[in-house]
Design a protein around this motif. Structure first.
Motif, PDB file in Angstrom:
ATOM      1  N   MET A 172       0.855  -1.190   0.000  1.00 44.88           N
ATOM      2  CA  MET A 172       0.000   0.000   0.000  1.00 44.88           C
ATOM      3  C   MET A 172       0.885   1.231   0.000  1.00 44.88           C
ATOM      4  O   MET A 172       1.783   1.371   0.844  1.00 44.88           O
ATOM      5  N   ARG A 173       0.652   2.141  -0.957  1.00 44.33           N
ATOM      6  CA  ARG A 173       1.406   3.397  -1.030  1.00 44.33           C
ATOM      7  C   ARG A 173       0.407   4.546  -1.128  1.00 44.33           C
ATOM      8  O   ARG A 173      -0.530   4.508  -1.928  1.00 44.33           O
ATOM      9  N   LEU A 174       0.628   5.588  -0.280  1.00 44.58           N
ATOM     10  CA  LEU A 174      -0.219   6.771  -0.293  1.00 44.58           C
ATOM     11  C   LEU A 174       0.311   7.761  -1.313  1.00 44.58           C
ATOM     12  O   LEU A 174       1.534   7.945  -1.434  1.00 44.58           O
ATOM     13  N   HIS A 175      -0.621   8.430  -2.052  1.00 49.87           N
ATOM     14  CA  HIS A 175      -0.228   9.423  -3.064  1.00 49.87           C
ATOM     15  C   HIS A 175      -0.657  10.829  -2.663  1.00 49.87           C
ATOM     16  O   HIS A 175       0.168  11.775  -2.748  1.00 49.87           O
ATOM     17  N   ARG A 176      -1.874  10.980  -2.245  1.00 47.29           N
ATOM     18  CA  ARG A 176      -2.364  12.336  -1.989  1.00 47.29           C
ATOM     19  C   ARG A 176      -3.479  12.266  -0.953  1.00 47.29           C
ATOM     20  O   ARG A 176      -4.256  11.316  -0.925  1.00 47.29           O
ATOM     21  N   LEU A 177      -3.529  13.322  -0.092  1.00 43.75           N
ATOM     22  CA  LEU A 177      -4.561  13.425   0.938  1.00 43.75           C
ATOM     23  C   LEU A 177      -5.125  14.835   0.907  1.00 43.75           C
ATOM     24  O   LEU A 177      -4.370  15.810   1.037  1.00 43.75           O
ATOM     25  N   ASP A 178      -6.459  14.969   0.739  1.00 39.38           N
ATOM     26  CA  ASP A 178      -7.140  16.262   0.762  1.00 39.38           C
ATOM     27  C   ASP A 178      -8.071  16.281   1.973  1.00 39.38           C
ATOM     28  O   ASP A 178      -8.881  15.365   2.171  1.00 39.38           O
ATOM     29  N   ILE A 179      -7.948  17.369   2.783  1.00 38.68           N
ATOM     30  CA  ILE A 179      -8.733  17.499   4.008  1.00 38.68           C
ATOM     31  C   ILE A 179      -9.495  18.808   3.957  1.00 38.68           C
ATOM     32  O   ILE A 179      -8.930  19.855   3.602  1.00 38.68           O
ATOM     33  N   THR A 180     -10.773  18.758   4.300  1.00 38.84           N
ATOM     34  CA  THR A 180     -11.599  19.968   4.360  1.00 38.84           C
ATOM     35  C   THR A 180     -12.409  19.944   5.652  1.00 38.84           C
ATOM     36  O   THR A 180     -13.154  18.985   5.902  1.00 38.84           O
ATOM     37  N   ALA A 181     -12.243  21.010   6.452  1.00 35.23           N
ATOM     38  CA  ALA A 181     -13.036  21.182   7.685  1.00 35.23           C
ATOM     39  C   ALA A 181     -12.963  19.954   8.571  1.00 35.23           C
ATOM     40  O   ALA A 181     -13.950  19.500   9.132  1.00 35.23           O
ATOM     41  N   PHE A 182     -11.763  19.412   8.731  1.00 36.51           N
ATOM     42  CA  PHE A 182     -11.562  18.168   9.477  1.00 36.51           C
ATOM     43  C   PHE A 182     -10.660  18.458  10.660  1.00 36.51           C
ATOM     44  O   PHE A 182      -9.547  19.013  10.494  1.00 36.51           O
ATOM     45  N   GLY A 183     -11.091  18.078  11.873  1.00 34.23           N
ATOM     46  CA  GLY A 183     -10.266  18.258  13.059  1.00 34.23           C
ATOM     47  C   GLY A 183      -9.897  19.713  13.280  1.00 34.23           C
ATOM     48  O   GLY A 183     -10.754  20.603  13.272  1.00 34.23           O
ATOM     49  N   PRO A 184      -8.597  19.999  13.420  1.00 31.07           N
ATOM     50  CA  PRO A 184      -8.183  21.394  13.639  1.00 31.07           C
ATOM     51  C   PRO A 184      -8.069  22.190  12.346  1.00 31.07           C
ATOM     52  O   PRO A 184      -7.754  23.381  12.393  1.00 31.07           O
ATOM     53  N   PHE A 185      -8.272  21.564  11.179  1.00 30.35           N
ATOM     54  CA  PHE A 185      -8.087  22.229   9.889  1.00 30.35           C
ATOM     55  C   PHE A 185      -9.416  22.824   9.452  1.00 30.35           C
ATOM     56  O   PHE A 185     -10.336  22.096   9.044  1.00 30.35           O
ATOM     57  N   GLY A 186      -9.539  24.147   9.554  1.00 37.71           N
ATOM     58  CA  GLY A 186     -10.792  24.795   9.214  1.00 37.71           C
ATOM     59  C   GLY A 186     -11.033  24.891   7.719  1.00 37.71           C
ATOM     60  O   GLY A 186     -12.168  24.856   7.265  1.00 37.71           O
ATOM     61  N   GLY A 187      -9.965  25.030   6.923  1.00 39.12           N
ATOM     62  CA  GLY A 187     -10.131  25.151   5.478  1.00 39.12           C
ATOM     63  C   GLY A 187      -9.758  23.883   4.763  1.00 39.12           C
ATOM     64  O   GLY A 187      -9.766  22.786   5.320  1.00 39.12           O
ATOM     65  N   CYS A 188      -9.374  24.040   3.478  1.00 38.94           N
ATOM     66  CA  CYS A 188      -8.983  22.910   2.633  1.00 38.94           C
ATOM     67  C   CYS A 188      -7.465  22.773   2.672  1.00 38.94           C
ATOM     68  O   CYS A 188      -6.737  23.742   2.396  1.00 38.94           O
ATOM     69  N   GLN A 189      -6.972  21.577   3.002  1.00 37.88           N
ATOM     70  CA  GLN A 189      -5.549  21.293   3.062  1.00 37.88           C
ATOM     71  C   GLN A 189      -5.270  20.061   2.214  1.00 37.88           C
ATOM     72  O   GLN A 189      -6.118  19.161   2.091  1.00 37.88           O
ATOM     73  N   SER A 190      -4.049  20.039   1.619  1.00 35.99           N
ATOM     74  CA  SER A 190      -3.687  18.939   0.745  1.00 35.99           C
ATOM     75  C   SER A 190      -2.280  18.477   1.075  1.00 35.99           C
ATOM     76  O   SER A 190      -1.406  19.291   1.394  1.00 35.99           O
ATOM     77  N   VAL A 191      -2.051  17.170   1.023  1.00 31.76           N
ATOM     78  CA  VAL A 191      -0.743  16.571   1.288  1.00 31.76           C
ATOM     79  C   VAL A 191      -0.359  15.732   0.079  1.00 31.76           C
ATOM     80  O   VAL A 191      -1.128  14.830  -0.321  1.00 31.76           O
ATOM     81  N   ASP A 192       0.825  16.017  -0.505  1.00 37.40           N
ATOM     82  CA  ASP A 192       1.343  15.248  -1.642  1.00 37.40           C
ATOM     83  C   ASP A 192       2.341  14.238  -1.091  1.00 37.40           C
ATOM     84  O   ASP A 192       3.523  14.549  -0.880  1.00 37.40           O
ATOM     85  N   PHE A 193       1.868  13.018  -0.845  1.00 35.90           N
ATOM     86  CA  PHE A 193       2.752  12.003  -0.289  1.00 35.90           C
ATOM     87  C   PHE A 193       3.790  11.534  -1.300  1.00 35.90           C
ATOM     88  O   PHE A 193       4.853  11.036  -0.900  1.00 35.90           O
ATOM     89  N   ASP A 194       3.491  11.629  -2.577  1.00 39.88           N
ATOM     90  CA  ASP A 194       4.495  11.245  -3.567  1.00 39.88           C
ATOM     91  C   ASP A 194       5.739  12.120  -3.444  1.00 39.88           C
ATOM     92  O   ASP A 194       6.885  11.634  -3.525  1.00 39.88           O
ATOM     93  N   GLU A 195       5.539  13.440  -3.256  1.00 39.91           N
ATOM     94  CA  GLU A 195       6.675  14.348  -3.092  1.00 39.91           C
ATOM     95  C   GLU A 195       7.391  14.088  -1.778  1.00 39.91           C
ATOM     96  O   GLU A 195       8.625  14.082  -1.707  1.00 39.91           O
ATOM     97  N   LEU A 196       6.615  13.878  -0.695  1.00 43.47           N
ATOM     98  CA  LEU A 196       7.229  13.615   0.598  1.00 43.47           C
ATOM     99  C   LEU A 196       7.987  12.296   0.606  1.00 43.47           C
ATOM    100  O   LEU A 196       9.049  12.180   1.239  1.00 43.47           O
ATOM    101  N   SER A 197       7.476  11.291  -0.115  1.00 41.98           N
ATOM    102  CA  SER A 197       8.073   9.954  -0.078  1.00 41.98           C
ATOM    103  C   SER A 197       9.227   9.803  -1.033  1.00 41.98           C
ATOM    104  O   SER A 197       9.865   8.738  -1.061  1.00 41.98           O
ATOM    105  N   ALA A 198       9.493  10.836  -1.836  1.00 36.79           N
ATOM    106  CA  ALA A 198      10.593  10.720  -2.807  1.00 36.79           C
ATOM    107  C   ALA A 198      11.912  10.483  -2.109  1.00 36.79           C
ATOM    108  O   ALA A 198      12.780   9.752  -2.592  1.00 36.79           O
ATOM    109  N   ALA A 199      12.102  11.124  -0.934  1.00 40.57           N
ATOM    110  CA  ALA A 199      13.351  10.946  -0.191  1.00 40.57           C
ATOM    111  C   ALA A 199      13.318   9.680   0.661  1.00 40.57           C
ATOM    112  O   ALA A 199      14.338   9.320   1.256  1.00 40.57           O
ATOM    113  N   GLY A 200      12.158   9.036   0.789  1.00 41.17           N
ATOM    114  CA  GLY A 200      12.046   7.817   1.569  1.00 41.17           C
ATOM    115  C   GLY A 200      11.742   8.054   3.018  1.00 41.17           C
ATOM    116  O   GLY A 200      11.104   7.248   3.674  1.00 41.17           O
TER     117      GLY A 200
END
Length: 994
Positions: free
Chosen positions: A1-29
Motif C-alpha cells: 500500500m502506497r499513499l499518493h495524496r490526501l485532501d482534508i476539508t473542515a476536518f479536526g483542527p483544519f478549518g479550510g482545505c488542506q492537501s498533502v502530496d505524499f508522492d513528493e514527501l516519499s521521494a526521499a524515503g
C-alpha cells in the motif's frame, strides 16, 4: 500500500482545505511530520484512517458525526476527506464525508445531510466510479488491505506509546493486544469447546455411574445381607469393577442358598407323602365304618315303610288297567264338548233371523240365502254408478273453488301491476341517489386524509416553533459563554507565555544547569510580575472553556434536531393557520359522514328493487296462468253436468226405498250372511249329536272289557301324568334303595372294617397338616432363592451391559478431559501451564521478537537482543514473556528495566517487527508507507543516528517512512517535511522539501 495524496476539508483542527502530496514527501524515503503540541499532527493520521475505514483510531472513534468536524470551519463548508493510494496494484481514490448539520438554503435553522462515501479507480487514463455504498466500499478496502482497522492502526500508524506500554505490560495485557492483531479468538473457542465437551462427557459418565449404582442398590436389596456395596461416588475410578465384583459374590452366595433350599424342599416333600398315606388309610377305615352303619339304618327304614309300598303297587296296577279305557273316555269327552258348542252356535244364529225362519231346517235356510245373494248381485252396476256420481260432484265443486281462487289471483295481479311503473321509478331514484352519495363520500375521504395529515403537522409545527425559539436562545447563550471562555483561556495562555521565563526561573538553583540555555550560573533570573498567570490557572480556564464548548455543542445538536423536526412539520403543514385547518377538517368530516349515511342505503335499495322485479315477474306469470286455467275449466264443467244428470236417473231406479244403492246393498249383504251362518250352525249341531251317541256306546264296551263295573270306576282309577310319574318314582326309589342296602351289607371290606376299632382321624390330620406346612415353607424358601438368583442374574447382566455401553464414553471423557486440561493449561502434563491461545500467541510473539531483533541490534550497535520467554510470571500462566539480552553484560532481563531511550528504540524495533509479521499474516500485503508517532525526544544523538539508519534501511526496501515528532534536531536531519502550523483560525499544512 502506497499513499499518493490526501485532501482534508473542515476536518479536526483544519478549518479550510488542506492537501498533502505524499508522492513528493516519499521521494526521499523519509519525511518528517512536525508542529507544536495540539497543532494537529495526529489528525493527519486520523484523516488517513478515516478515509480507509470510516472511523478514527482509539477512543476518538465515538461520536464521529460532529467530533470530526472542525470548529474553525465556515458554516457552508462540509467536512470531507479524500485519499488517493495504490493497493494490490490498483490506484484508488476514496472520499468520505461524515454526517453534516448544514444551514438551510431557505429560511433559518439547519438540516442534517447523511454521510457520503465515493470510491473511484484510475484505469486506462481516467477515473471510473466504482461504488457509493459505505458497506461495499468498507468490505472492498478491508479485503484489499487484508487488515482490520485495529491492525492497520497498529501496523501502519505505529503508536510508540502503546508499544512502550507493551514492553512493560504483563502477560494478560500482551495477550489482549496480540489477540486483536492476530485474531486468535478461534483458539479460545477451541478451549471453550473442549471444556464444554469435557463437561458434557463428564455428565454422561456420572449419569452412567449413577445408573450403575442404582442397579447395585437393587442387587443389594435382592441379595439381602449377602452383598456389600463399594464406598464410591459416580465418576470415581474403579466403580464399575467394584460393582461387578460385588455382584459376582452375591450371585455365588445366592446359588449356594438355592441348593440348600432345594434339598430342604425334597426332604419335606418325602415326609409329607408318608403322612398323606397314613391319613388316607385312617380316612378309608372311618369311611367304611360309616358306610356299614348307614346301610343298617337304611334297612330298618325300608322295613318300616313296607305297607305303604304295597299300597302304591296296587294303585299302579289299577292305573295300568284303566289306561286301556282312557282313549274311549277321551273320545266321549271330546264329542260331548263339540256337541255343546255346536248347539250354542245354532241358538245364537237363529236368534239373529226374522221370526219367519225360526222353525226352518238347515236346507230351508240355505235356499233363502241363495235367493238373497242373487238379488245382491244385481246391484253391482248401480253401486259403480253411485261412486262415479260422487266423483263427478266432487270434481264439479273443485272446479268452482279453482274459479274463485283464480278470480282473486287476477284481481290482486291487476291491482299490483297497475302501480308497477311508479314503484320501479321510485326505487331507481333511491339507488341513483345512494350511488351519488357513495361517490361523494369517496371523494371527501380522499380530500380529508391530506387535510388530517396537514392538521397533525400544523399542531406539531406550532409546538416545535416554541421549542425552537427556546433551543435557539439556549444555543446563543451557550455559544456566547463558550466564546467568552475561549477568549479568556487564550488571554491567560498568552499572558503565561509572556511570563514563562519567570515561571522557569522559579525552578533555577545555583550550580545546576538551566533547562533552556544549559548555563550553571543565573545572574539575572526573570521575576514574576503582578497578576502572573501560572499553569494551574491556565488549565482551569481551559477546562472551563471545554465544558462551555461541550454544553454549546449539545445545545447546537438539540437546536438542530428541533429545527429539522420543525422544518419537516412546516414543509408538510405549509403556512395555513391551525384553526383554519381544524375548521376545514371538521367540515370535510361532517360532509363525509353525511355522504356515508346517504350511501349506506344503496345495498338495501338495490335489494328492494331486485325483489320488486321478481314480484313483477311472479304476478305477471300468475295472471297468465289463471287466464289459461279459466278457459280450460269451461269445457270440463259442461261435460261433468251432462254425466251427473245421466247417473242420477239410473240410481233413482236402483236404490228403491233405501236412501242409497250402497245402503240397499249393505242390507242384502247382511241378510245373506245371517242366513248362511244359521244354515251352517244347524247342520253342524245335527252332526255332533250323532257322534256323541256313538262315543257313549264305545266307552261302555271298553270299561266292561277292562274289568270295571262302570265307566265312572275306570275314570276314577286313571292317573294323570304328574301323579303317574310321582308314583313310579317312589316305586323305583324303593327298589333301588333295597338293592343298594343289600349290596353294601354284602361287601367284605365294609363288614370287616365294621369289626375293627375306631381310628384317631384328628391326630392323622394334624400330622399331615404339619408336613404340608413344612413343604410350603420349604417351597417358599426355594422360590425366594430362585427369584433372588434370577433377579441377581438380570441386574448383573444389566450392570455388565451398562459398563460395556459406558466404556466408550468413559474413554472419550478421559481423552477429552486430558485435552481440555492441556488446552486450558491446568494439566500436569502442561509444565508451563500455558493455554492454547497463549501458545499460539507465544509463537506469534516469538516471530515478532525475531523480526524486531534484526532492527534492535542495529539501533543499539549490537548490544540488545529481544527474546521470547515461556517462564511464568508470579502466579499467572506462562507463554507471553518478553526479555532483552544485554550483550555487554551477557545477562537476560525483563524489558520493563529498559531506560527511556532504550525503551523507545526497543519499542520502535518491536513495532517494525510486528508490522512485518502482521503483514505476512494478512497475506503478504506490501506496506510502502509507514508512520511512526512520537518518542524520538528521548534519544541521544548517537542513538538517534542509529535509529534513522534503520529507518533509512526501510527506504531501501522501497518504503517511505513518516516520522511524527516535534523534536527540533530531526528538522535538520530530515529534509522532506510536512509542517502543521496552528493559529486562532485553525491549523494549516505546509509542505517543505530540499
Amino acid at each position: 500500500m502506497r499513499l499518493h495524496r490526501l485532501d482534508i476539508t473542515a476536518f479536526g483542527p483544519f478549518g479550510g482545505c488542506q492537501s498533502v502530496d505524499f508522492d513528493e514527501l516519499s521521494a526521499a524515503g523519509l519525511f518528517l511530520l512536525h508542529g507544536p503540541t495540539g497543532a494537529g499532527k495526529t489528525s493527519v493520521l486520523d484523516a488517513v484512517c478515516y478515509a480507509l475505514y470510516g472511523s478514527v483510531p482509539g477512543a476518538r472513534q465515538n461520536g464521529q458525526g460532529t467530533a470530526l468536524r472542525s470548529d474553525h470551519a465556515a458554516s457552508g463548508a462540509r467536512t470531507s476527506v479524500t485519499l488517493e493510494l495504490t493497493v494490490a496494484g490498483r490506484r484508488l481514490e476514496i472520499t468520505r464525508q461524515p454526517p453534516w448539520e448544514r444551514p438551510k438554503k431557505r429560511g433559518t435553522g439547519t438540516t442534517l445531510d447523511k454521510a457520503q462515501t465515493w470510491l473511484r479507480e484510475y484505469d486506462a487514463g481516467s477515473w471510473k466510479d466504482l461504488s457509493r455504498s459505505h458497506q461495499e466500499i468498507g468490505e472492498e478496502i478491508t479485503q484489499l488491505l487484508g487488515m482490520s482497522r485495529e491492525q492497520f492502526c497498529q501496523v501502519v500508524l505505529l503508536p510508540q506509546g502503546e508499544f512502550a506500554r507493551f514492553l512493560r505490560a504483563d502477560a494478560e495485557a500482551r495477550g489482549r493486544l496480540l489477540g486483536r492483531l492476530f485474531d486468535t479468538h478461534r483458539f479460545a473457542e477451541v478451549e471453550k469447546r473442549l471444556a464444554e465437551r469435557r463437561r458434557a462427557t463428564e455428565a454422561g459418565v456420572r449419569d452412567g455411574d449413577a445408573e450403575l449404582l442404582a442397579d447395585a442398590h437393587r442387587m443389594q436389596q435382592a441379595a439381602g445381607s449377602a452383598m456389600e456395596l463399594p464406598e464410591l461416588a459416580p465418576g470415581d475410578p474403579g466403580l464399575a469393577e467394584a460393582v461387578l465384583t460385588a455382584a459376582a459374590v452375591a450371585r455365588s452366595t445366592a446359588r449356594e442358598q438355592l441348593t440348600v433350599a432345594r434339598c430342604r424342599l425334597a426332604a419335606a416333600e418325602s415326609a409329607q407323602a408318608a403322612a398323606d398315606r397314613v391319613l388316607d388309610d385312617v380316612r378309608e377305615v372311618a369311611r367304611l365304618r360309616r358306610r356299614f352303619a348307614d346301610a343298617q339304618d337304611r334297612a330298618r327304614l325300608l322295613e318300616e315303610g313296607g305297607d305303604a309300598h304295597r299300597a302304591d303297587r296296587q294303585r299302579m296296577d289299577r292305573a295300568r288297567k284303566a289306561e286301556a279305557v282312557a282313549p274311549a273316555l277321551e273320545l266321549r269327552e271330546s264329542a260331548e264338548a263339540e256337541h255343546r258348542a255346536a248347539a250354542g252356535a245354532e241358538v245364537r244364529a237363529r236368534a239373529a233371523l226374522p221370526a219367519s225362519f225360526a222353525e226352518a231346517g238347515a236346507a230351508g235356510l240355505a235356499a233363502a240365502a241363495r235367493r238373497t245373494a242373487e238379488e245382491l248381485g244385481g246391484l253391482d252396476s248401480a253401486r259403480r254408478a253411485e261412486r262415479r256420481l260422487a266423483d263427478v260432484r266432487a270434481e264439479r265443486a273443485d272446479l268452482d273453488r279453482q274459479e274463485r281462487a283464480d278470480e282473486e289471483v287476477l284481481h290482486e295481479a291487476e291491482v299490483w301491476l297497475a302501480g308497477w311503473e311508479a314503484t320501479r321509478a321510485g326505487l331507481q331514484d333511491r339507488i341513483d341517489a345512494a350511488q351519488e352519495a357513495a361517490s361523494q363520500a369517496e371523494q371527501l375521504a380522499v380530500r380529508r386524509e391530506p387535510v388530517q395529515k396537514r392538521l397533525g403537522a400544523a399542531r406539531m409545527r406550532d409546538q416545535l416553533a416554541g421549542d425552537t425559539e427556546q433551543a435557539q436562545k439556549q444555543a446563543l447563550a451557550s455559544g456566547e459563554r463558550a466564546l467568552q471562555a475561549r477568549a479568556h483561556w487564550l488571554d491567560l495562555k498568552e499572558q503565561r507565555l509572556n511570563g514563562i521565563a519567570a515561571e522557569l526561573a522559579a525552578g533555577l538553583q545555583d550550580g545546576e544547569p538551566c533547562a533552556v540555555c544549559g548555563a550553571t550560573e543565573h545572574p539575572a533570573p526573570a521575576r514574576k510580575v503582578a497578576g502572573h498567570v501560572d499553569r494551574e490557572a491556565e488549565e482551569r480556564a481551559l477546562a472551563a472553556y471545554q465544558r462551555a464548548e461541550e454544553a454549546h455543542a449539545e445545545n447546537e445538536r438539540r437546536l438542530g434536531v428541533v429545527r429539522e423536526a420543525l422544518a419537516a412539520a412546516t414543509a408538510e403543514a405549509g403556512d395555513t393557520p391551525t384553526g383554519q385547518l381544524v375548521e376545514e377538517e371538521g367540515e370535510l368530516e361532517r360532509l363525509h359522514a353525511q355522504a356515508r349515511r346517504q350511501a349506506s342505503g344503496l345495498h338495501a335499495a338495490r335489494e328492494e328493487l331486485r325483489r320488486a322485479e321478481q314480484e313483477h315477474e311472479r304476478r305477471t306469470a300468475a295472471r297468465r296462468e289463471a287466464e289459461l286455467r279459466a278457459a280450460s275449466r269451461l269445457a270440463r264443467r259442461e261435460a261433468l253436468d251432462r254425466e251427473r244428470t245421466s247417473l242420477e236417473g239410473e240410481l233413482a231406479q236402483a236404490r228403491g226405498s233405501s236412501g242409497s244403492v250402497a245402503a240397499r246393498a249393505a242390507e242384502l249383504e247382511d241378510r245373506v250372511a245371517r242366513l248362511t251362518e244359521a244354515a251352517e250352525s244347524a247342520r253342524h249341531a245335527e252332526d255332533t249329536a250323532q257322534r256323541l251317541k256313538d262315543a257313549d256306546a264305545r266307552l261302555a264296551d271298553a270299561a266292561f272289557r277292562a274289568g270295571f263295573d262302570t265307566p265312572q270306576a275306570a275314570a276314577a282309577a286313571l292317573l294323570d301324568a304328574a301323579a303317574h310319574r310321582e308314583l313310579q318314582r317312589r316305586l323305583d326309589a324303593r327298589q333301588a334303595e333295597e338293592a343298594a342296602v343289600r349290596a353294601v351289607l354284602a361287601e367284605a371290606d365294609t363288614a370287616a372294617a365294621a369289626q375293627r376299632p375306631p381310628a384317631d382321624l384328628a391326630a392323622a390330620e394334624e400330622a399331615a397338616a404339619a408336613a404340608e406346612q413344612r413343604v410350603r415353607d420349604a417351597a417358599s424358601a426355594c422360590d425366594a432363592a430362585t427369584r433372588r438368583c434370577a433377579e441377581l442374574d438380570r441386574l448383573s447382566a444389566r450392570a455388565a451391559a451398562g459398563v460395556r455401553r459406558l466404556a466408550p464414553l468413559r474413554e472419550e471423557y478421559d481423552r477429552v478431559a486430558r485435552l481440555a486440561a492441556l488446552a486450558a493449561g491446568t494439566s500436569a502434563e502442561n509444565e508451563r501451564r500455558m493455554r492454547l491461545e497463549s501458545y499460539v500467541l507465544a509463537a506469534r510473539l516469538e516471530q515478532v521478537a525475531a523480526a524486531a531483533t534484526v532492527r534492535l541490534q542495529r539501533m543499539s550497535s549490537g548490544r540488545y537482543t529481544l527474546v521470547h520467554s515461556d517462564d511464568r510470571s508470579g502466579r499467572g500462566r506462562s507463554g507471553l514473556g518478553l526479555h532483552v539480552v544485554d550483550a555487554w553484560t551477557g545477562r537476560e532481563r525483563d524489558t520493563s528495566t529498559l531506560s527511556g531511550g532504550e525503551t523507545f528504540f526497543a519499542s520502535l524495533a518491536l513495532a517494525l517487527g510486528l508490522a512485518d509479521v502482521v503483514t505476512d499474516e494478512a497475506g503478504g500485503v506490501r506496506l510502502d508507507t509507514l508512520f511512526i508517532d512520537e518518542g524520538f525526544g528521548s534519544l541521544d544523538d548517537q542513538t538517534l543516528d542509529e535509529v534513522l539508519d534503520v529507518l533509512d534501511a526501510l527506504r531501501e526496501r522501497d518504503r517511505s517512512v513518516g516520522i511524527v515528532s516535534h523534536v527540533a534536531d530531526l528538522r535538520r536531519r530530515i529534509h522532506a517535511q510536512l509542517e502543521v502550523v496552528k493559529g486562532r483560525s485553525g491549523s494549516v499544512l505546509r509542505q517543505l522539501g530540499h
